[in-house]
Design an enzyme around this catalytic site. Structure first.
Site, mmCIF file in Angstrom:
data_model
loop_
_atom_site.group_PDB
_atom_site.id
_atom_site.type_symbol
_atom_site.label_atom_id
_atom_site.label_comp_id
_atom_site.label_asym_id
_atom_site.label_seq_id
_atom_site.Cartn_x
_atom_site.Cartn_y
_atom_site.Cartn_z
ATOM 1 N N ARG A 153 43.533 45.084 42.411
ATOM 2 C CA ARG A 153 44.376 44.779 41.242
ATOM 3 C C ARG A 153 43.545 44.828 39.955
ATOM 4 O O ARG A 153 43.724 44.022 39.052
ATOM 5 C CB ARG A 153 45.038 43.389 41.366
ATOM 6 C CG ARG A 153 45.932 43.208 42.561
ATOM 7 C CD ARG A 153 47.169 44.109 42.527
ATOM 8 N NE ARG A 153 47.859 43.991 43.786
ATOM 9 C CZ ARG A 153 47.594 44.744 44.859
ATOM 10 N NH1 ARG A 153 46.665 45.667 44.804
ATOM 11 N NH2 ARG A 153 48.250 44.583 45.979
ATOM 12 N N SER A 223 55.062 39.260 42.029
ATOM 13 C CA SER A 223 53.958 38.429 42.548
ATOM 14 C C SER A 223 53.143 37.913 41.370
ATOM 15 O O SER A 223 52.603 38.714 40.608
ATOM 16 C CB SER A 223 53.063 39.262 43.466
ATOM 17 O OG SER A 223 53.830 39.824 44.502
ATOM 18 N N GLU A 319 47.973 37.347 38.606
ATOM 19 C CA GLU A 319 47.959 38.813 38.642
ATOM 20 C C GLU A 319 48.670 39.325 37.388
ATOM 21 O O GLU A 319 48.369 40.389 36.868
ATOM 22 C CB GLU A 319 48.703 39.270 39.904
ATOM 23 C CG GLU A 319 48.764 40.749 40.095
ATOM 24 C CD GLU A 319 49.415 41.126 41.421
ATOM 25 O OE1 GLU A 319 50.283 42.003 41.397
ATOM 26 O OE2 GLU A 319 49.065 40.556 42.465
#
Length: 336
Positions: A153, A223, A319
């Protein structure tokens, strides 16, 4: 002032000084890039915590070109295209390789920034190169995979090139000899069966829809936290207490844990602070279902981090990108 509430899927009430919609990359040469500015796609992986004191550039160029060599399809895509619609378009043409990444929200240009990933596949696995506008050079530059410095990520666009580079086009390289990737989570059930890219995509879409609320119905940014990568030693200790704890070995001595599981075990499913709530079907998702604001969201993030740290000694990091008045807002992950 331009309202940003409808331009990011978490839909906090916020405004920016100026909004510029970029439909042709050449427009970037006319922009002065006076900070603060923020590059926006479909706003599915950023949250505007408060009014932004600068310009927001919304990347909205379109176009898909497909060429092929003996072994690969090369797919050139404008940064403003919708990612999921690209996946579906390719599947309809009989081109597989992106099916594990179906239904990930956002634009194609945002995909490399985050190195999006799901169900055992990351963008880096199918990436060839990209083109973008280098703000310092005032010119367009092509970057190959190594130059993008992809991590979990993560990419060079969240590090050295953050605020320095505007992605305008992405080229993907998809092998013609398609191989399903079914090692991760619920896709394991398909192992040993005769599967097609479309079948895998259908299963991924079904799983995602069962876990993740539709942002057009319930404001969310998917998420919210990264799955933490921790020392194997810590996992050994935790497993004695939690034998069913989901874990995925990453490298020698490092293990990835499921952030959603940790949050749920900390007793936070459906927990609410003001208008912000931990989603009851998937604790990895935060929802803004009662007109929340940035202060409440930051309080929720801190409460989750402290609760998980207190129970597992594991640090969680968002995130989702958090945008304050002057730009990116970082929240610490360690709480002791």
């Amino acid at each position: 002032m331009h309202a940003l509430q409808s331009l990011h899927t978490f839909a906090l009430p916020s405004h920016c000084q100026k909004l510029v919609v970029v439909e042709a990359p050449e427009q970037l040469k006319e922009i002065d890039f006076e900070p603060p500015f923020f590059i926006l796609g479909e706003g599915s992986n950023c949250v505007f915590l408060e009014d932004f004191q600068g310009s927001v550039l919304q990347i909205a160029n379109r176009g898909i070109e497909i060429s092929e060599t003996e072994l690969h399809y090369h797919v050139r895509v404008a940064a403003g295209e919708n990612w999921h619609q690209l996946v579906i378009k390719l599947l309809n043409m009989g081109i597989g390789g992106l099916e594990n990444l179906a239904l990930i929200p956002g634009t194609v240009g945002a995909a490399p920034v985050q190195n999006i990933g799901a169900y055992g596949v990351e963008l880096a696995d199918v990436f060839d190169s990209l083109t973008g506008f280098d703000i310092a050079k005032r010119d367009f530059v092509q970057l190959n995979k190594a130059q993008c410095q992809f991590g979990y990520r993560d990419s060079v666009f969240k590090g050295p090139l953050q605020g320095q580079f505007v992605i305008t086009e992405v080229t993907l390289k998809l092998p013609k000899q398609w191989q399903p990737i079914l090692a991760y989570g619920p896709l394991k059930a398909l192992q040993g069966q005769s599967v097609s890219p479309q079948l895998v995509a259908d299963r991924v879409i079904q799983i995602r829809r069962s876990k993740l609320p539709d942002p057009t119905v319930c404001a969310n940014a998917g998420s919210f936290f990264k799955n933490p990568v921790v020392e194997a030693q810590l996992v050994d200790t935790l497993q004695e207490q939690y034998p069913d704890m989901p874990m995925y070995p990453v490298t020698k001595g490092k293990v990835k844990l499921a952030a959603g599981w940790l949050i749920e075990q900390a007793g936070l499913k459906d927990h609410r602070i003001g208008g912000i709530r931990v989603y009851d079907k998937q604790a990895l998702v935060l929802v803004n279902d009662q007109q929340g604001d940035g202060t409440e969201l930051l309080a929720m993030i801190e409460h989750i981090q402290q609760s998980v740290w207190g129970k597992f000694a594991v640090a969680l990091m968002p995130e989702v990108r958090l945008i304050a008045a002057q730009g990116e807002h970082s929240v610490g992950g360690m709480h002791g």
